[in-house]
Write a protein that holds these residues in place. Structure first.
Motif, PDB file in Angstrom:
ATOM      1  N   LEU A  88      39.114  -5.969  42.807  1.00  0.00           N
ATOM      2  CA  LEU A  88      39.052  -4.526  43.021  1.00  0.00           C
ATOM      3  C   LEU A  88      39.505  -4.166  44.427  1.00  0.00           C
ATOM      4  O   LEU A  88      40.308  -3.243  44.627  1.00  0.00           O
ATOM      5  CB  LEU A  88      37.619  -4.038  42.776  1.00  0.00           C
ATOM      6  CG  LEU A  88      37.385  -2.535  42.834  1.00  0.00           C
ATOM      7  CD1 LEU A  88      38.178  -1.819  41.747  1.00  0.00           C
ATOM      8  CD2 LEU A  88      35.897  -2.219  42.693  1.00  0.00           C
ATOM      9  N   LEU A  89      39.011  -4.903  45.403  1.00  0.00           N
ATOM     10  CA  LEU A  89      39.370  -4.666  46.805  1.00  0.00           C
ATOM     11  C   LEU A  89      40.879  -4.770  47.015  1.00  0.00           C
ATOM     12  O   LEU A  89      41.503  -3.897  47.630  1.00  0.00           O
ATOM     13  CB  LEU A  89      38.640  -5.672  47.700  1.00  0.00           C
ATOM     14  CG  LEU A  89      39.002  -5.659  49.184  1.00  0.00           C
ATOM     15  CD1 LEU A  89      38.462  -4.414  49.854  1.00  0.00           C
ATOM     16  CD2 LEU A  89      38.447  -6.909  49.882  1.00  0.00           C
ATOM     17  N   ALA A  90      41.452  -5.839  46.481  1.00  0.00           N
ATOM     18  CA  ALA A  90      42.881  -6.069  46.688  1.00  0.00           C
ATOM     19  C   ALA A  90      43.716  -4.946  46.081  1.00  0.00           C
ATOM     20  O   ALA A  90      44.634  -4.421  46.722  1.00  0.00           O
ATOM     21  CB  ALA A  90      43.273  -7.414  46.074  1.00  0.00           C
TER      22      ALA A  90
ATOM     23  N   TYR B 265      20.493 -15.159  49.559  1.00  0.00           N
ATOM     24  CA  TYR B 265      21.034 -14.343  48.475  1.00  0.00           C
ATOM     25  C   TYR B 265      22.110 -13.355  48.920  1.00  0.00           C
ATOM     26  O   TYR B 265      22.977 -12.994  48.131  1.00  0.00           O
ATOM     27  CB  TYR B 265      19.905 -13.557  47.799  1.00  0.00           C
ATOM     28  CG  TYR B 265      18.825 -14.440  47.240  1.00  0.00           C
ATOM     29  CD1 TYR B 265      19.031 -15.170  46.077  1.00  0.00           C
ATOM     30  CD2 TYR B 265      17.594 -14.557  47.893  1.00  0.00           C
ATOM     31  CE1 TYR B 265      18.045 -15.982  45.561  1.00  0.00           C
ATOM     32  CE2 TYR B 265      16.599 -15.382  47.384  1.00  0.00           C
ATOM     33  CZ  TYR B 265      16.825 -16.098  46.216  1.00  0.00           C
ATOM     34  OH  TYR B 265      15.851 -16.907  45.715  1.00  0.00           O
ATOM     35  N   ASP B 266      22.027 -12.901  50.139  1.00  0.00           N
ATOM     36  CA  ASP B 266      22.959 -11.864  50.579  1.00  0.00           C
ATOM     37  C   ASP B 266      24.402 -12.358  50.534  1.00  0.00           C
ATOM     38  O   ASP B 266      24.710 -13.490  50.928  1.00  0.00           O
ATOM     39  CB  ASP B 266      22.620 -11.414  52.000  1.00  0.00           C
ATOM     40  CG  ASP B 266      21.413 -10.495  52.028  1.00  0.00           C
ATOM     41  OD1 ASP B 266      21.066  -9.952  50.962  1.00  0.00           O
ATOM     42  OD2 ASP B 266      20.828 -10.317  53.104  1.00  0.00           O
ATOM     43  N   GLU B 267      25.274 -11.488  50.089  1.00  0.00           N
ATOM     44  CA  GLU B 267      26.690 -11.829  49.967  1.00  0.00           C
ATOM     45  C   GLU B 267      27.522 -11.230  51.098  1.00  0.00           C
ATOM     46  O   GLU B 267      28.756 -11.237  51.046  1.00  0.00           O
ATOM     47  CB  GLU B 267      27.213 -11.354  48.610  1.00  0.00           C
ATOM     48  CG  GLU B 267      26.496 -12.021  47.437  1.00  0.00           C
ATOM     49  CD  GLU B 267      27.196 -11.801  46.109  1.00  0.00           C
ATOM     50  OE1 GLU B 267      27.814 -10.732  45.930  1.00  0.00           O
ATOM     51  OE2 GLU B 267      27.125 -12.689  45.257  1.00  0.00           O
ATOM     52  N   LEU B 268      26.847 -10.727  52.113  1.00  0.00           N
ATOM     53  CA  LEU B 268      27.570 -10.080  53.212  1.00  0.00           C
ATOM     54  C   LEU B 268      28.619 -10.976  53.877  1.00  0.00           C
ATOM     55  O   LEU B 268      29.706 -10.487  54.226  1.00  0.00           O
ATOM     56  CB  LEU B 268      26.591  -9.560  54.270  1.00  0.00           C
ATOM     57  CG  LEU B 268      26.077  -8.133  54.076  1.00  0.00           C
ATOM     58  CD1 LEU B 268      25.224  -7.714  55.259  1.00  0.00           C
ATOM     59  CD2 LEU B 268      27.226  -7.143  53.891  1.00  0.00           C
TER      60      LEU B 268
ATOM     61  N   GLU C  54      34.192 -11.175  55.034  1.00  0.00           N
ATOM     62  CA  GLU C  54      35.449 -11.931  55.078  1.00  0.00           C
ATOM     63  C   GLU C  54      36.534 -11.183  54.310  1.00  0.00           C
ATOM     64  O   GLU C  54      37.685 -11.068  54.772  1.00  0.00           O
ATOM     65  CB  GLU C  54      35.261 -13.325  54.472  1.00  0.00           C
ATOM     66  CG  GLU C  54      36.551 -14.153  54.491  1.00  0.00           C
ATOM     67  CD  GLU C  54      36.411 -15.492  53.771  1.00  0.00           C
ATOM     68  OE1 GLU C  54      37.461 -16.134  53.549  1.00  0.00           O
ATOM     69  OE2 GLU C  54      35.287 -15.891  53.425  1.00  0.00           O
ATOM     70  N   MET C  55      36.170 -10.656  53.149  1.00  0.00           N
ATOM     71  CA  MET C  55      37.128  -9.900  52.339  1.00  0.00           C
ATOM     72  C   MET C  55      37.591  -8.647  53.074  1.00  0.00           C
ATOM     73  O   MET C  55      38.794  -8.359  53.170  1.00  0.00           O
ATOM     74  CB  MET C  55      36.478  -9.512  51.007  1.00  0.00           C
ATOM     75  CG  MET C  55      36.271 -10.674  50.055  1.00  0.00           C
ATOM     76  SD  MET C  55      34.974 -10.345  48.820  1.00  0.00           S
ATOM     77  CE  MET C  55      35.497  -8.773  48.156  1.00  0.00           C
ATOM     78  N   ILE C  56      36.631  -7.908  53.602  1.00  0.00           N
ATOM     79  CA  ILE C  56      36.934  -6.637  54.253  1.00  0.00           C
ATOM     80  C   ILE C  56      37.766  -6.845  55.524  1.00  0.00           C
ATOM     81  O   ILE C  56      38.577  -5.993  55.900  1.00  0.00           O
ATOM     82  CB  ILE C  56      35.629  -5.876  54.573  1.00  0.00           C
ATOM     83  CG1 ILE C  56      34.953  -5.418  53.274  1.00  0.00           C
ATOM     84  CG2 ILE C  56      35.886  -4.698  55.483  1.00  0.00           C
ATOM     85  CD1 ILE C  56      35.718  -4.367  52.507  1.00  0.00           C
ATOM     86  N   SER C  57      37.579  -7.991  56.174  1.00  0.00           N
ATOM     87  CA  SER C  57      38.335  -8.262  57.400  1.00  0.00           C
ATOM     88  C   SER C  57      39.840  -8.331  57.125  1.00  0.00           C
ATOM     89  O   SER C  57      40.661  -8.105  58.017  1.00  0.00           O
ATOM     90  CB  SER C  57      37.866  -9.573  58.035  1.00  0.00           C
ATOM     91  OG  SER C  57      38.240 -10.688  57.228  1.00  0.00           O
TER      92      SER C  57
ATOM     93  N   LYS D 171      40.571  -4.241  56.171  1.00  0.00           N
ATOM     94  CA  LYS D 171      40.156  -3.267  57.203  1.00  0.00           C
ATOM     95  C   LYS D 171      39.529  -1.989  56.641  1.00  0.00           C
ATOM     96  O   LYS D 171      39.510  -0.955  57.317  1.00  0.00           O
ATOM     97  CB  LYS D 171      41.346  -2.881  58.109  1.00  0.00           C
ATOM     98  CG  LYS D 171      42.123  -4.044  58.663  1.00  0.00           C
ATOM     99  CD  LYS D 171      41.261  -4.990  59.498  1.00  0.00           C
ATOM    100  CE  LYS D 171      42.105  -6.131  60.077  1.00  0.00           C
ATOM    101  NZ  LYS D 171      41.270  -7.143  60.782  1.00  0.00           N
ATOM    102  N   ASN D 172      39.006  -2.043  55.419  1.00  0.00           N
ATOM    103  CA  ASN D 172      38.292  -0.871  54.911  1.00  0.00           C
ATOM    104  C   ASN D 172      37.000  -0.666  55.685  1.00  0.00           C
ATOM    105  O   ASN D 172      36.332  -1.640  56.044  1.00  0.00           O
ATOM    106  CB  ASN D 172      37.926  -1.069  53.441  1.00  0.00           C
ATOM    107  CG  ASN D 172      39.124  -1.118  52.524  1.00  0.00           C
ATOM    108  OD1 ASN D 172      39.753  -2.170  52.389  1.00  0.00           O
ATOM    109  ND2 ASN D 172      39.457  -0.001  51.909  1.00  0.00           N
ATOM    110  N   PRO D 173      36.621   0.585  55.933  1.00  0.00           N
ATOM    111  CA  PRO D 173      35.292   0.822  56.505  1.00  0.00           C
ATOM    112  C   PRO D 173      34.241   0.311  55.512  1.00  0.00           C
ATOM    113  O   PRO D 173      34.358   0.552  54.312  1.00  0.00           O
ATOM    114  CB  PRO D 173      35.222   2.346  56.629  1.00  0.00           C
ATOM    115  CG  PRO D 173      36.622   2.830  56.500  1.00  0.00           C
ATOM    116  CD  PRO D 173      37.351   1.831  55.680  1.00  0.00           C
ATOM    117  N   LEU D 174      33.249  -0.394  56.012  1.00  0.00           N
ATOM    118  CA  LEU D 174      32.213  -0.959  55.150  1.00  0.00           C
ATOM    119  C   LEU D 174      30.862  -0.345  55.486  1.00  0.00           C
ATOM    120  O   LEU D 174      30.390  -0.445  56.619  1.00  0.00           O
ATOM    121  CB  LEU D 174      32.146  -2.479  55.317  1.00  0.00           C
ATOM    122  CG  LEU D 174      31.019  -3.199  54.557  1.00  0.00           C
ATOM    123  CD1 LEU D 174      31.194  -3.031  53.046  1.00  0.00           C
ATOM    124  CD2 LEU D 174      30.970  -4.676  54.931  1.00  0.00           C
ATOM    125  N   GLU D 175      30.249   0.280  54.503  1.00  0.00           N
ATOM    126  CA  GLU D 175      28.898   0.817  54.649  1.00  0.00           C
ATOM    127  C   GLU D 175      27.929  -0.202  54.078  1.00  0.00           C
ATOM    128  O   GLU D 175      27.890  -0.436  52.868  1.00  0.00           O
ATOM    129  CB  GLU D 175      28.763   2.145  53.900  1.00  0.00           C
ATOM    130  CG  GLU D 175      27.415   2.816  54.076  1.00  0.00           C
ATOM    131  CD  GLU D 175      27.199   3.373  55.481  1.00  0.00           C
ATOM    132  OE1 GLU D 175      26.103   3.139  56.042  1.00  0.00           O
ATOM    133  OE2 GLU D 175      28.115   4.027  56.007  1.00  0.00           O
TER     134      GLU D 175
END
Length: 567
Positions: free
Chosen positions: A268-270, A295-298, A303-306, A309-313
């Motif tokens: 979806l991100l791509a 458990y957190d997938e942050l 890594e994906m968002i880097s 460069k999407n703003p991440l909330e």
């Protein structure tokens, strides 16, 4: 994206209609509309997404004023359909296109729609109600028929608002406790309240109600029986995926998307960033976390968002919030839901609404079309990823309730067992359940959720592919991973599936122990205590606290039941 409500028959009234609309007003805060004639009352809660003008408010009529429509959802290909219709359009809404399509093609219009929808049309000339639901049941349609009167709405609570008794359906609850079933497509957890199954329509004329199926998935799969080379399939699927996401960018309000650390979110991100038609508009991403590194997938999300460069909330859920938030989510869900992950997910939509991001895209549906769960290749009937021990505790149920429980038997229309499991998950278990949870939490915050991977063209095409395109060398969702690897790193594209998302298991037995204690005590003192052997139930709870906690599903079932039935 809205709420619809209606009463047709001898006992209809404007007062009851507005009680229904008030009960589900969160679904559409932008306008409340009604249309009344004789014994027909139609109402609409509007969340304005496409064509924000007042002219697009509902109920909406055609230029002849013969037809009245109330519509919940989006018709993503409305621009293309509009070109096929010889009609004098007065709005830019997909609602008017839907009505014009029905006027021209009748029930056959449903086959042309690419979208999520639940709508009803009253024909003032023939005195007939026509209502339909999209292929996979993304948008809800509940109804109650009594004394020659049909009541229908987008939420169960709206039906209860008319005075219909809130009586539990013992059989559905029993099967939920014993087998984890959330009911068959036409059932709900309440007596005398049914739902129109996905891919079905109903017609009401002179008090006679008929329900018919319009989407025949098995027949659509036969159209893809000829095996195509892997490269051709990859190319075609990529094109379909691109088109599906592009269509779901059609909106007159800001669009964002939800992201986790998994493959589906990666896809979806791509594609969201590659296809964004409004290049100047920043597409915001949302993800939840719990400050538990187990458990957190942050780390995967970041890594994906880097790369894009999407703003991440980043939306944080802590254990101390669960008690009050679980009560709130229970109110909006009306029926059992998926525990702490659903509560965390609900908080994302709250934040999106605050940010005025009124449309979010999600990654639901890839596992079911590309055989992404571990149990697809195992010789069992499991429906829960990553759990070996039975998550159900039938020993806590009274004989009366246990005798009512029925192990669900799902159709097996295909010769291949993997295909039958995929089919089960698409139409009876995973997808119907997830869509119900997701619709309620998004609409509770007056936001719209779109599921681009559930475009029927994608699902049909992927489902029909040979198993070796889905699973190869032990790698599941093989073709999809190949597609994503062209856009993101291999560490993301080939990361293993992670079934657990929150520390629900630990929280219930520790931080939330007092909360669970109180809800179990409520069950013991309630009118429903006879449903259980409360001595055994309390012992199982003690066993859980003492460490027998591979699965927390049974604890959540009891908690869920108490929150819903003892509130």
């Amino acid at each position: 994206m809205c709420g619809i409500a209606g009463i047709v028959g001898d006992h209809s009234s404007k007062e009851l209609l507005f009680k229904m609309l008030d009960a589900q007003k969160h679904r559409g805060p932008d306008n409340t509309g009604s249309w009344c004639n004789d014994n027909v009352f139609l109402g609409h809660n509007r969340l304005s997404i496409i064509d924000l003008s007042e002219e697009a408010n509902q109920p909406f009529t055609d230029f002849s004023q013969r037809y009245q429509i109330i519509f919940n959802g989006e018709i993503y290909n409305y621009i293309e359909l509009k070109k096929e219709l010889d009609y004098n359009f007065i709005t830019n809404s997909d609602t008017e296109v839907l009505l014009a399509a029905y006027i021209k093609w009748g029930v056959k219009c449903l086959e042309r729609l690419n979208g999520m929808f639940s709508f009803a049309i009253w024909d003032t000339l023939n005195k007939t109600l026509f209502a339909a639901r999209d292929r996979f049941g993304v948008k809800p349609f509940f109804y109650h028929l009594k004394e020659n009167t049909l009541y229908f709405s987008s939420e169960i609570k709206a039906l209860h608002a008319t005075g219909i008794d809130k009586l539990p359906n013992k059989k559905v609850w029993a099967s939920y406790f014993a087998y984890g079933s959330y009911g068959m497509p036409e059932e709900t957890f309440f007596d005398n309240i049914n739902q129109l199954p996905g891919g079905h329509f109903l017609e009401l004329k002179q008090g006679n109600l008929q329900i018919k199926k319009w989407y025949f998935f098995e027949e659509e799969i036969k159209k893809h029986q000829q095996i195509e080379p892997y490269k051709i399939v990859k190319k075609k699927y990529t094109a379909l995926l691109s088109n599906s996401i592009s269509l779901r960018f059609r909106s007159d309000v800001p669009v964002g998307f939800n992201v986790s650390g998994g493959l589906d979110s990666s896809a979806l991100l791509a594609f969201v960033n590659q296809l964004n038609p409004r290049k100047k508009e920043v597409i915001k991403a949302y993800s939840f976390y719990t400050e538990d590194e187990r458990y957190d997938e942050l780390p995967w999300v970041e890594e994906m968002i880097s790369l894009t460069k999407n703003p991440l909330e980043k939306v944080k859920l802590l254990s101390g919030e669960v008690c009050e938030r679980s009560k709130k989510v229970s109110y909006f869900q009306d029926e059992p839901y998926g525990g702490v992950p659903t509560i965390a997910y609900a908080k994302i939509f709250e934040q999106a609404r605050k940010d005025k991001t009124l449309v979010l895209l999600d990654g639901q549906g890839m596992d079911e079309q590309w055989a992404g769960y571990d149990y697809y290749t195992q010789n069992n009937n499991s429906i829960i990823q990553g759990v070996n021990k039975s998550p159900f505790k039938t020993n806590v149920l009274s004989k009366e309730i246990l005798d009512l429980a029925q192990k669900p038997k799902y159709p097996k229309p295909f010769k291949d067992e993997v295909l039958n499991k995929q089919y089960r998950d698409l139409f009876y278990t995973k997808i119907p359940r997830a869509l119900r949870f997701n619709d309620r939490v998004s609409m509770a915050s007056s936001t719209e959720l779109r599921e681009p991977f559930l475009d029927y063209r994608l699902v049909e095409y992927a489902f029909a592919q040979p198993l070796e395109y889905k699973i190869k060398d032990g790698i599941q969702k093989y073709l999809l991973r190949n597609i994503v690897s062209e856009h993101l790193s291999d560490s993301i594209s080939y990361a293993p599936k992670r079934p657990l998302q929150t520390p629900q298991r630990e929280w219930l037995g520790n931080e939330l122990k007092i909360f669970v204690d109180k809800e179990i005590e409520k069950i013991e003192k309630s009118e429903f205590s006879s449903w259980f052997d409360t001595t055994v139930l309390k012992q199982e709870w003690k066993n859980y606290v003492d460490g027998d906690n591979q699965s927390s599903f049974h604890i959540w079932q009891w908690l869920n039941f108490s929150l819903l039935m003892n509130s």
